[in-house]
Design a protein around this motif. Sequence first.
Motif: not given
Length: 115
Positions: A10, A38, A42-43
């Motif tokens: 990620l 994710y 999102p990370y």
Amino acid sequence: MSRREYTIRLVCAHEGCRESTYTTASTRREEAETRATYRKDPYRCYRHSRPDEVLSVDNPVRHTIVVSEGKPYGNFWDRQGLVSGPGFKAICNDFPPGTKLIVTARIELPSEESL
């Protein structure tokens, strides 16, 4: 025979950031679910998930205050019985409920002469 693990890399979603982390999934289905999660959320690395908590030239001092809570099974600082950091340890059961733990971190930049 051991099961295969699927590694998922990620990358931080903040523009220009190259920080990354890895997580693993034990099945293809779990891998697909993790990737889908994710895509929706999102990370972001710790620098970009809570930027106000990161010490910097523009943010050189941080204060954190946690108050101990008495529970029937012990005292806790924000769900933890022990809080520690560089140079200190605070065991919540050593203090009465309502005690405040105040942690301060400060960055001191070198003077211009020492550079």
